[in-house]
Scaffold this motif. Sequence first.
Motif, PDB file in Angstrom:
ATOM      1  N   CYS B 328     -28.578  49.637  -6.642  1.00 57.35           N
ATOM      2  CA  CYS B 328     -30.004  49.872  -6.908  1.00 57.35           C
ATOM      3  C   CYS B 328     -30.183  50.867  -8.047  1.00 57.35           C
ATOM      4  O   CYS B 328     -31.012  50.662  -8.930  1.00 57.35           O
ATOM      5  CB  CYS B 328     -30.682  50.430  -5.666  1.00 57.35           C
ATOM      6  N   ILE B 329     -29.421  51.943  -7.992  1.00 63.22           N
ATOM      7  CA  ILE B 329     -29.573  52.972  -9.015  1.00 63.22           C
ATOM      8  C   ILE B 329     -29.199  52.403 -10.371  1.00 63.22           C
ATOM      9  O   ILE B 329     -29.929  52.562 -11.354  1.00 63.22           O
ATOM     10  CB  ILE B 329     -28.689  54.198  -8.678  1.00 63.22           C
ATOM     11  N   ILE B 330     -28.085  51.704 -10.402  1.00 60.01           N
ATOM     12  CA  ILE B 330     -27.636  51.155 -11.688  1.00 60.01           C
ATOM     13  C   ILE B 330     -28.634  50.117 -12.197  1.00 60.01           C
ATOM     14  O   ILE B 330     -28.954  50.085 -13.383  1.00 60.01           O
ATOM     15  CB  ILE B 330     -26.226  50.542 -11.529  1.00 60.01           C
ATOM     16  N   THR B 331     -29.139  49.303 -11.288  1.00 55.65           N
ATOM     17  CA  THR B 331     -30.104  48.303 -11.720  1.00 55.65           C
ATOM     18  C   THR B 331     -31.313  48.975 -12.347  1.00 55.65           C
ATOM     19  O   THR B 331     -31.752  48.592 -13.439  1.00 55.65           O
ATOM     20  CB  THR B 331     -30.583  47.444 -10.525  1.00 55.65           C
ATOM     21  N   SER B 332     -31.826  49.995 -11.683  1.00 54.07           N
ATOM     22  CA  SER B 332     -33.036  50.585 -12.249  1.00 54.07           C
ATOM     23  C   SER B 332     -32.733  51.395 -13.501  1.00 54.07           C
ATOM     24  O   SER B 332     -33.610  51.580 -14.334  1.00 54.07           O
ATOM     25  CB  SER B 332     -33.790  51.415 -11.217  1.00 54.07           C
ATOM     26  N   LEU B 333     -31.489  51.847 -13.629  1.00 53.78           N
ATOM     27  CA  LEU B 333     -31.131  52.545 -14.866  1.00 53.78           C
ATOM     28  C   LEU B 333     -31.165  51.601 -16.056  1.00 53.78           C
ATOM     29  O   LEU B 333     -31.538  51.988 -17.154  1.00 53.78           O
ATOM     30  CB  LEU B 333     -29.714  53.104 -14.756  1.00 53.78           C
ATOM     31  N   THR B 334     -30.740  50.380 -15.816  1.00 60.50           N
ATOM     32  CA  THR B 334     -30.502  49.503 -16.953  1.00 60.50           C
ATOM     33  C   THR B 334     -31.555  48.429 -17.130  1.00 60.50           C
ATOM     34  O   THR B 334     -31.608  47.798 -18.161  1.00 60.50           O
ATOM     35  CB  THR B 334     -29.138  48.824 -16.801  1.00 60.50           C
ATOM     36  N   ASP B 335     -32.362  48.219 -16.119  1.00 59.00           N
ATOM     37  CA  ASP B 335     -33.299  47.108 -16.201  1.00 59.00           C
ATOM     38  C   ASP B 335     -34.716  47.625 -16.389  1.00 59.00           C
ATOM     39  O   ASP B 335     -35.222  48.360 -15.561  1.00 59.00           O
ATOM     40  CB  ASP B 335     -33.215  46.264 -14.920  1.00 59.00           C
ATOM     41  N   GLU B 345     -35.549  57.732 -17.610  1.00 59.90           N
ATOM     42  CA  GLU B 345     -34.676  58.890 -17.458  1.00 59.90           C
ATOM     43  C   GLU B 345     -33.434  58.760 -18.335  1.00 59.90           C
ATOM     44  O   GLU B 345     -33.000  59.713 -18.976  1.00 59.90           O
ATOM     45  CB  GLU B 345     -34.278  59.006 -15.982  1.00 59.90           C
ATOM     46  N   LEU B 346     -32.888  57.547 -18.347  1.00 59.24           N
ATOM     47  CA  LEU B 346     -31.680  57.324 -19.138  1.00 59.24           C
ATOM     48  C   LEU B 346     -31.977  57.478 -20.620  1.00 59.24           C
ATOM     49  O   LEU B 346     -31.103  57.825 -21.403  1.00 59.24           O
ATOM     50  CB  LEU B 346     -31.139  55.926 -18.844  1.00 59.24           C
ATOM     51  N   ARG B 347     -33.218  57.210 -20.985  1.00 61.99           N
ATOM     52  CA  ARG B 347     -33.567  57.234 -22.397  1.00 61.99           C
ATOM     53  C   ARG B 347     -34.126  58.570 -22.852  1.00 61.99           C
ATOM     54  O   ARG B 347     -34.679  58.682 -23.930  1.00 61.99           O
ATOM     55  CB  ARG B 347     -34.582  56.112 -22.670  1.00 61.99           C
ATOM     56  N   ARG B 348     -34.002  59.560 -22.006  1.00 63.34           N
ATOM     57  CA  ARG B 348     -34.546  60.857 -22.385  1.00 63.34           C
ATOM     58  C   ARG B 348     -33.868  61.400 -23.622  1.00 63.34           C
ATOM     59  O   ARG B 348     -32.674  61.200 -23.845  1.00 63.34           O
ATOM     60  CB  ARG B 348     -34.368  61.837 -21.237  1.00 63.34           C
TER      61      ARG B 348
END
Lengths: 133, 748
Positions: B328-335, B345-348
């Motif tokens: 779930c975490i990875i999916t929401s990080l990348t999708d 958050e990843l794109r901060r």
Amino acid sequence: MESRKRQSDTAVIVPQQQRQQQQAMQFSNTTPSTRSRLRVRIKRFHGVAKWTWNAGSEDEVCGICQSPFEGVAPGAKYPGDECPVVFGKCGHAFHLQCVATWLNSQRTTCPYCRQEWEFGQSSDQRRVSEQNP
Amino acid sequence: MAQTLPMVSTEQRAHLGQLRIQAVQTRPSTVAAQEFFSGDRKSKSLPRRIRRLTHVLESWTAENGSPELVCSFSSDPRESRRQAMTAAVMACADASFLKSFQVLFRRSLYQRQQKYQQQQEEDEEEENDESSPDQEELTLFQDLRTLGWIRKGGMLQQPLGEALHQTIFKYVKTIISAEFEEENMFERVQGFKELALEPWLQDLVGPEALEQDDWSSRLSYSCAECFCLVRNEEIFDLVAEYPDSHPAVMELERVLDRTRMHPALGQALKESLIRRLNHPGANTSQIIDVYINTIKVLRVIDPSDRLLQVVTEPVRAYLRRRHNTVRCIITSLTDQEVGGDLYEELRRQDARPLEHVTAENESDDDEDDEPPDFDWQPPPPITKPKGTFFASTGVTKGGGGDILSMLVSIYGSKELFVNEYRLMLADKLLANLDFNTDKEVHTLELLKLRFGEVSMRNCEIMVKDTDDSKRIVSNIQNTLQSNDRAKAIADLASEEPPMRDPVDAEIVSHIFWPALKNEQFKHHPRLQADLDEFGAEYARLKNPRRLVWLNQLGTVQLELDVLEPQPDGTMAIETRDFSVAPLLATLIAHFEDKAEWTLEDLSNETGIPEQQVQKRMAYWVNNRVIKLVSGRDQVTYEVATTEHLLQIGNDQSAAFASIDDDDHGQGVSLAAQEEEDLEVYESYICGMLTNLGQLPLERIHNMLKMFVTGSDVKYNKTPQQLGMFLKHLCKQEKLECGPDGMYKLVKK
């Protein structure tokens, strides 16, 4: 060439109009049948394949760095083109980087069989060196 | 005074006692108190009776009571009488007496509140003249003041406080409850306090007492307290609605600063998180969303992060137990579509690499290595000190880090996340038909910033494989086409060369990919020839490399024509498009050669078990291209008639079959990967059981942990995972498991 022949007699792929004419012709030539037929046209075959160096069996590893041939030698970043495998005349294979390091350290023999090292051809007699600069 | 009387005999003393009792009973205060509580109290309202009591008190002079028997509480005779009266009333009062005042005050306050709200509404239209306070009420307040019951320390302090608190609480609740997006809520509460409560109190206690007893700040605190209490009740919603609720959170932070009710807030939030999230009905991604919001909200309220640690620990523990948390975490990080917060958050801009994170449950083991820290100091209290003295030390050790690192630290190892991403990336790349990796490259670069370049090496190679595939495929296709053309010219063919089946491939460096499904089967000769041709061209191009096709994976786009001769000599044609797995393509391709196949023949032709074939053929049967022939001994399939195909054919979209998800897409499975990981231990387990006969799961687990600690292989599985693997070995008839849970080798 063989494949082309095969192709022409199994899948007749021609523009729609022509095809229908042909069908009518085919139909008139054959004995009347009420059986339905299936025609399969492949619009795209997207397969998945892995590549190998074709150097011995699958679990064989480079005798110098002990990592698989399809892996990377120390110092190389990417597998494949950047980390080619070379074959000696004696038939033993190593990563290019690995054997280069070996030869650079004043040694001239194959690490495995102690024969004088000479770049050779792979087991199925393909030429190696110029394809992998 | 009794003590000053001259010496008296026993009889005299007894007589004196009786006199005194008489005097007490006939004392005006006692009479008045008795009257106050007498039978007809129901007919008279409390204010009226108080009026009467006050009247008695005021008319109570030294003349109509024996002066020497009035107990002197104070040098001021008025005060003495007042206290005597109060004592007399209290002596007669029952338990509900004070309560009735609370009700009285509340009713009165309620009227003021109504009036205040009315004024607020009318304010916009016209300045309304000050409505005169209720005269009767004023008299009552005056009386209560005269009786001395409402001053500081007076007996009505408690009911008054309660009434005020309840009124404020109710008012605050109606004003701010579920209002998360408006600002300056607390100012409205303050306004109510200033414009409604304070005037009322002034009427009640008088202007001097209002000033003296510091009622204003007491009311302010009470307002703040109620504000916090109301927010505590709905803290979960406040968190769940963040960032829409940002104004409310900011305001709450300000008010909390005054009340220091952080622990209560933390407790309330913790309990509601446990109640609302830690159950099977909650979606993992929802839990993560709320968790992220909790982090954000608590960072506003308590920058030191310690409240956060306390509050979220149960949620973190629960997430750790959920099996799909990492995915779930990875999916929401990348999708982008699923992601939301985490995607952002990843794109901060200020992304920092994740520092070494250790699992909370592992940290105990490591502690032996570190020398004890003698400089340890208790952390400052959660409630932030006023002023900015400590503001610079806002983020303390132990907390800190951004949201992503908080999430990663749930498990303690970033490898877990990297691995999960690798699995997902593999699925994505395999399903990526246009070889476009822009998005993946972008995500990968961002992940590299966080997880470190070394961790992402495999993923980088995977993406590069796809890029390379694109080049190689177009190269090979060009070569094949020009070969065709050359051939056509050589053959002097008049027409254009026949179109070939276009083959392309995702060519993987399998060492760096997760375990891929590789159950081989025999393709239809036509498909196999296509693949061979492509493979041969690859071998020419990349000599001495070879391609090994992974037949289970990939996608074939097909166009199927069902041709049916009509009685009038024409041909009915029905066309359908499909996008299927290679195995399905091979199966259907066989029907081109022969319209009817038995299950057995198909199985022989493809080299896969009948059961499997039957399962796959169900796809074609469901899509009505193929139908089962009834009335045969063997399961037999034949090409469907156009009529059969058309039964659902009206609805094109239904017939337009999508990818069969049963055997497509999930080319990589976590289970397969895990099994591969565990296979290393098989020899260890066999050796162990050869020497020791039989062992329970627990012992095997412990021994593996003890002995398998080489540099390459390190045993890091859970007993559950090992149990699964042992069961797997049992299925392969390598081991057997007794009813007592002991595993042993199967004797050959």
